[in-house]
Structure formats: C-alpha cells, structure tokens
Design a protein around this motif. Structure first.
Motif, PDB file in Angstrom:
ATOM      1  N   THR A 215       0.836  -1.205   0.000  1.00 11.13           N
ATOM      2  CA  THR A 215       0.000   0.000   0.000  1.00 11.13           C
ATOM      3  C   THR A 215       0.870   1.254   0.000  1.00 11.13           C
ATOM      4  O   THR A 215       0.625   2.195  -0.761  1.00 11.13           O
ATOM      5  N   THR A 219       1.194   4.022  -3.170  1.00 13.06           N
ATOM      6  CA  THR A 219       0.925   5.442  -2.898  1.00 13.06           C
ATOM      7  C   THR A 219       2.128   6.294  -3.282  1.00 13.06           C
ATOM      8  O   THR A 219       1.981   7.352  -3.924  1.00 13.06           O
ATOM      9  N   GLU A 222       2.521   6.649  -7.036  1.00  8.51           N
ATOM     10  CA  GLU A 222       1.626   7.644  -7.622  1.00  8.51           C
ATOM     11  C   GLU A 222       2.209   9.061  -7.482  1.00  8.51           C
ATOM     12  O   GLU A 222       2.186   9.851  -8.418  1.00  8.51           O
ATOM     13  N   SER A 592      -4.200  -2.031  -3.238  1.00  5.30           N
ATOM     14  CA  SER A 592      -3.789  -1.121  -2.158  1.00  5.30           C
ATOM     15  C   SER A 592      -5.005  -0.497  -1.485  1.00  5.30           C
ATOM     16  O   SER A 592      -5.073  -0.404  -0.254  1.00  5.30           O
ATOM     17  N   ASP A 593      -5.995  -0.081  -2.286  1.00  8.22           N
ATOM     18  CA  ASP A 593      -7.230   0.500  -1.736  1.00  8.22           C
ATOM     19  C   ASP A 593      -7.988  -0.528  -0.896  1.00  8.22           C
ATOM     20  O   ASP A 593      -8.547  -0.198   0.157  1.00  8.22           O
ATOM     21  N   SER A 596      -6.212  -0.923   2.432  1.00  7.28           N
ATOM     22  CA  SER A 596      -6.483   0.243   3.286  1.00  7.28           C
ATOM     23  C   SER A 596      -7.900   0.182   3.865  1.00  7.28           C
ATOM     24  O   SER A 596      -8.109   0.506   5.040  1.00  7.28           O
TER      25      SER A 596
END
Length: 740
Positions: A215, A219, A222, A592-593, A596
């Motif tokens: 994750t 992030t 990005e 990853s979302d 989370s």
C-alpha cells in the motif's frame, strides 16, 4: 537483540532522514512565510496587517503537497481564492446568531463537499474550512472585511511565490526524496519476502506487513509518477529526469517481481526441508538485494561514492550451483527451483540496471521513455459538475461526512457560547482537523489530538514556570510551529503536542495569563475530540462494510483486466502494450485500496466489524491472486516462450469467467438472482493439463536443454494456472457466504 550502539545509529539515521524530508523543508518554508510578514509588520508599526498576511500564507499552505509544480501552484492559488471569499463572508456572520448558525452549517457542508473531487481538492476544502473558523477569532478585527480579504490574498500569493522559489532553487529535491523512499520500501519488501521463505516465521504477520508495504509503495509510486512526468513536461527533455524515470520503471518492475511467489508455501517448505542449504542461499540472496537497495538509496544523490559490492553476485552464484548441481534430478521440485532462480536473476538485473543508470552513462546508450507514453500512466481526476450531482445522496461517504461536520460544528459552537468558553472557535478548529469520513481515522485522531494537547499543555506549564522571557517564548513559538507542521503526516500526536506549545507561546506573548490559555486549550480540544467521535458514531455513520462491496468489485475487476492482458500477450507475443502496463498499475492500486479499506474496518467498533474474518479472507485471496498473476506475467515477459496452447486458453478463460461471476455476486442485491453452478461439471484442469508433467524423457544431456526449458515453462504455467483456477473458484464461494 539490538545493541545500544545500533539503536543510536538507527536513531541518528532516522533523524537525518527527517531533516532531508520534504515535510521538514515545507515546514521551514512555512516558518519563513509566517514570520517575515509579522517581523516586517512590527518594524513598520503595522502588526495587524502583518498578522493577516501571515494568516493568508497559512491558509494557502495545506495545498503545497508533493506533485507537479503546475498542480501545486494551481492548488495554492485556488485555496487562496476560496479562503478570501470565505473570510469575507465569515466577517459578517457575527452580526446575528439567527444568521450565524444556519450560515455556518451551509458553509461547512458546501466547503467540505468539495472534497468529492479527490485528495488535492480535499486540501483546498480544508483551507476554506480553516478560513471560516478563523473568521470567528478576534484576529485583525480592526480591518474592514474587504481589507482582510485582500490581505489574505496577498498572503496566499506570498506563499505561492516562496513555493515557486523553493522549486527553482531545489528542483531535484522532491524527486530525490520520493525515489529514495521508493527504493527503501522496495528493499523492505524484498527483506520481508526473504523472511516469508522460512517456515518457522509467523507468516500471517509477515503477510500483513507485506500488504501494508505494498500500500505504501503504490501510494509513493503515484506521487513519484506525477512529480517525474509533470517535471519533464515543464522543463522539456532532461537527462536527469529521464534517468530517474527509467530507475522508477525498474522499481515498478521490481515490485511485480518481488510479488512473485511459489504456488504455495507448503511445497517449498517440503522442498527446503530436504535441502536446508538451498533455503539459506535463497534467503541470503534476498537479504543481499535488500541491503544493496538500502545502500543505493543512501547514496542516491551522490552515486559516485556508491561503494562496490559483490555480495549479490556471490549469493546468486551459490543459488545457481544449488539449482544446477550435477547431481540434480529432473522432477517437479527441480523445475520449481529453476523458475525461482530465474525470478531472482531478473531481480538482480533490475538492480544492476539502476546502478548503471546512476553511473552517468553516455546518453546515446539510454533508452529514454517518451513523455507522450509516460503521461498515459497519470491518474486523472474527474472535475465535471456532474460529479457533485451524482454524489449528492446518502450513499456517498463524502456527502455524509459533509452533513456530519456541518451539524457537529453548529453544536460545537453552540456549546462554546452556552458554557462561555474563552475561544469557542478552538472547538471548531479541533473539529475540522480531527473529523474524517471514516470512524476509525476520526477516533485515532481524536485520541492522538487529546493526548498530544495534554502533553503540550504540561510542557508549556513547565516552561512558563521556569522562565517568563518573551524572547524565549517567541523562539519556542516559531520552532514549535515548524516542528508541528513537519510532523503532521509522520506522527500526528507529536504534531498536536507542538501545535499546542506554539499556540500557548503565541498567546503568552499577547496576554499575561498563560495558565488560563493552557486550561482553555485543553478543555476546547477535549470538547472538540469528544464531539468529533460522537458525530462519526451517531450521525449518518459511514461504516467500511457499506462500501466494501464497491471496493472488492474494483479490485476483482482490475485483477481480471490484468489477467486478460497477460492472456493476450502470451497469445500474441511481441512488444508489451501500454494497456498491459496500465492494467498492471490499476490492479496494484485497487489492491492497495482494498488493503487500506480492511485496515480502516479493523479500527471500527466490534459491532460494526461485520464478517471481518470473511472480508480478510477475501482480501488475502485477492492479494494472493495478484501475486500469482505477477508470477505468471513476469515469467512470460522475461523468458522466450512457446505459443499459447488450447489448454492454456481454456483454463485461463474459465478463470476469467469465475472472476466475472464473483463481480456479479457483488453487483447484484440478491444472490438467488444469479443462475450459475458453482461446482464445475468437470475438473477442467485435469481434463486439459492432467495430474502431472511427463518427465520420463528428460536427462542431463546437452540435447535435452531445449526440452528442459520447455518443461520449465510448462511447469510454471501449469502450476500458476492451477492455483489461479482454485482461487477463482474459492472467491465466489466466500462471497456467497459473506453478508455485506
């Protein structure tokens, strides 16, 4: 056990990284932006004007986050414009309580709702909320509303100019920092993978850590992607940016390679029990690669000083000897080892490529990535007006959050007035800082904010008792403010501590009764934190389970598209398409979302953690499925392969159908509406691939090298497809048993 010397060394290293971070440099910039107008205002006997310009700079600063300079400056200017408008409106709210409360609620809702447009929009929204809260304070009350509004605009432009100046003085700083962080996270990922190899380790905890690292990595990817692509667009073709882009591309490939894993650990455990030296060598190689990446990260900005090392080559040679021993017997175990070796060899090549790019090679030898190609990988926000309309309902978490914060701020300000709190706007300030769309994050922030405020209050009392020197107060106020802003993303509790210290010392300069200031600061924070937690618990709560279906659908869909691109490439061969790489990026981001979302779910009340075990099982199945896809695609992309067989297409298409079925389960309200048999009429894998590979014709002779290569491919494709098929069958079954 860590020695005290190692602990000191690690602490010094962390401190050094903190001072190099963009958070610290931004905090220094903010410190300059806030203090210079006040100093100039004092010198010119225009303190109120100086303070208002400082407020404008503070309101502009939240939008100064890492990314492309054009987006950053646009965000700062929009935050400034919103702050000017809201400050002007807020100046008239105190005229009537009948006007104040409905206007406060409407404004709070409207400003908060802007966060529907994404992360940067949420920061602009926060500036607007902050401006509205500050309009309730008695700061710069002697100025006319239009004068205050214009001076806030001056402050925003002042901060924007400083941010631009920092960018042109240190243009490489954000790239170097985030690239260094990415390399370190990749190194940590490899080391965790190394620990996972050993059966005795706690694999459940290591897998959780792996999910967390993934994750963080996606992030950071990005952020780095936006910095690199936007900077190249702004400055034209740059060798420096081009090389960094290529290093970044290697790191993305390394994450995919690092995700590749054995079909299941029970097989490798059984294999390595027979040959413990092979296990030690494989693990040592992973640790050596991790250590090398850490070293590269430390010397990223000074690559000429990068020390030479042959550790990776030595361990790779040991693994090679283990795998290609003269005594090796050609069986499924040996084929699995050969494929594991190939993965590690590819990983070593990626590290070597990174070192080569840092060695300043001749630009004619560098295959630069074209900007037109690179910008396809930027994630674009949809800023259409229709987004506001579509989300204007109670199904939208942001809509519910906006309603919640509007209601609670009205209640909070009412409590401040009824109980005659000295500074009721502090309650509002606490609310807008703490309240988040999810309960878990709000609760965590409430606790950290309260604890941090109490610690800050105790420290402030101690300092005030020791000294009553205004110069000391001034220095501590500025220093505390800089540290507070630099720690917001790293350690919110520490940030709350230093914010409290800064506020207390600022008020200590303005009025003598410091202990009263501390008392009300603690009381207001406690009230705000309590209201924030209750608001998220009682008013239109947005429990994670309510949006989990949508999150799971996105993750399953992204995995399916990624699989379809892998199937397409295996059938067609040739160049790797942009669609494939975009699909891979999307699959990683959605995973990853999902990770989370699950973490947020664990922070919610036990009564709301509906089917937590099932959700965790689905999340882990998704992660394992993605790892298996990474294994499959990495092999296909990095090795010469035979044409895709009918068996491959039959099984892979069945996997795609199973994933579509899983998506359908999540999309429909009633499972009974889905007319499909979960149990296959035949075992498609056994019908196509059979139970095992025929190894009877293989021996160690030279003429069988090509046959061995084909069998390695068949073994890996066969085993990964079998694993993917099993998981694609299991996912719908678990979803059918889960209540959302």
């Amino acid at each position: 056990m860590k020695t005290s010397q190692n602990i000191v060394r690690e602490s010094l290293k962390e401190l050094s990284e903190y001072f190099k971070s963009t958070d610290f440099s931004k905090a220094i910039l903010l410190g300059i932006a806030l203090t210079i107008p006040i100093i100039v205002g004092i010198k010119l006997d225009m303190l109120e004007i100086g303070i208002t310009i400082t407020i404008g700079a503070m309101l502009a600063s939240p939008s100064d986050v890492s990314g492309g300079i054009r987006h950053k400056i646009t965000g700062i200017l929009l935050a400034t414009l919103l702050s000017m408008i809201i400050s002007f409106i807020g100046s008239y709210l105190h005229l009537s309580l009948w006007l104040l409360f409905p206007a406060l609620g409407i404004l709070m809702f409207s400003i908060s709702y802007l966060a529907i447009y994404g992360f940067r929009a949420s920061l602009i929204s926060f500036s607007g909320l902050f401006a509205l809260v500050l309009s309730f304070s008695n700061i710069s009350n002697d100025l006319q509303p239009y004068e205050r509004m214009l001076l806030i605009g001056v402050g925003g432009l002042w901060y924007a100019s400083l941010s631009l100046l920092r960018h042109y003085i240190f243009p490489k700083a954000p790239t170097e920092y985030y690239l260094s962080i990415t390399i370190k996270l990749t190194a940590d990922y490899l080391r965790t993978r190394g620990h996972l190899v050993k059966e005795k380790n706690d694999r459940a905890e290591l897998l959780k850590k792996l999910l967390h690292l993934q994750t963080e990595l996606t992030t950071t990817h990005e952020t780095l992607r936006e910095i690199l692509i936007s900077s190249r667009k702004g400055s034209g073709k740059s060798d420096y940016e081009g090389k960094r882009m290529l290093i970044f591309a290697q790191l993305i490939d390394m994450l995919e390679l690092a995700m590749t894993n054995p079909v299941n650990y029970s097989k490798t455990d059984e294999l390595f029990k027979k040959n413990p030296k092979q296990l030690d060598d494989f693990q040592a190689l992973l640790f050596a690669m991790s250590d090398r990446l850490m070293t590269i990260s430390d010397y990223l900005s000074k690559p000429k000083r990068l020390p030479k090392s042959t550790a990776i080559e030595s361990y790779l040679e040991c693994v090679k000897k283990d795998v290609f021993s003269s005594e090796v017997v050609y069986d499924e175990d040996s084929l699995m080892l050969r494929n594991l070796y190939k993965y590690q060899k590819e990983q070593v090549k990626k590290i070597e490529k990174i070192e080569w790019l840092l060695s300043n090679p001749d630009r004619r030898q560098i295959p630069f990535i074209k900007h037109v190609y690179a910008k396809r990988f930027l994630t674009k926000e949809n800023y259409d007006f229709e987004v506001l309309i579509e989300n204007f309902n109670l199904k939208s978490p942001i809509f519910k959050h906006s309603l919640r914060i509007a209601t609670i701020t009205m209640i909070g300000y009412g409590v401040g007035i009824i109980f005659k709190i000295q500074n009721p706007y502090w309650i509002l300030l606490t609310l807008i800082v703490i309240m988040r769309p999810t309960f878990g994050l709000t609760k965590t922030r409430s606790i950290e904010r309260t604890v941090g405020t109490l610690i800050g209050g105790v420290l402030a009392v101690a300092i005030v008792l020791i000294t009553q020197n205004t110069i000391v107060y001034g220095v501590l106020a500025i220093t505390s403010l800089i540290v507070a802003f630099s720690m917001i993303q790293r350690n919110y509790r520490a940030s709350a501590t230093f914010i409290t210290l800064s506020v207390v010392f600022i008020y200590a300069l303005l009025q003598p009764d410091t202990f009263t200031v501390i008392q009300f600061r603690v009381i207001d924070t406690a009230i705000g934190a309590g209201l924030a937690t209750l608001g998220n618990l009682l008013l239109w709560p947005a429990w994670e389970i309510e949006s989990m279906q949508k999150t799971l659908v996105k993750s399953l869909h992204a995995n399916r598209i990624y699989l379809e691109e892998i199937i397409s490439y295996y059938n067609k061969k040739g160049e790797v398409s942009d669609k494939y790489k975009v699909a891979r990026k999307k699959a990683f981001l959605e995973m990853s979302d999902l990770s989370s979302a699950f973490q947020r779910m664990t922070q919610e009340p036990k009564s709301k953690q509906k089917n937590l075990d099932k959700v965790y099982e689905i999340a882990m199945l998704n992660h394992t499925f993605l790892s298996s896809l990474a294994s499959l695609s990495t092999y296909i992309l990095n090795n010469p392969t035979t044409p895709a067989t009918d068996n491959f297409n039959k099984v892979s298409n069945r996997i795609v159908e199973n994933l579509k079925f899983a998506e359908a389960i999540l999309s429909l309200e009633k499972h009974s509406e889905i007319n499909r048999e979960l149990v296959e009429p035949e075992d498609i894998f056994e019908v196509t691939y059979g139970k095992s590979i025929n190894l009877s014709e293989v021996d160690g002779s030279e003429k069988n090298k090509e046959l061995v290569s084909i069998l390695e491919e068949e073994h890996l494709i066969r085993e990964q497809l079998k694993w993917l098929l099993e998981m694609s069958k299991k996912i719908p079954k678990v979803l059918m048993e889960t209540q959302f």
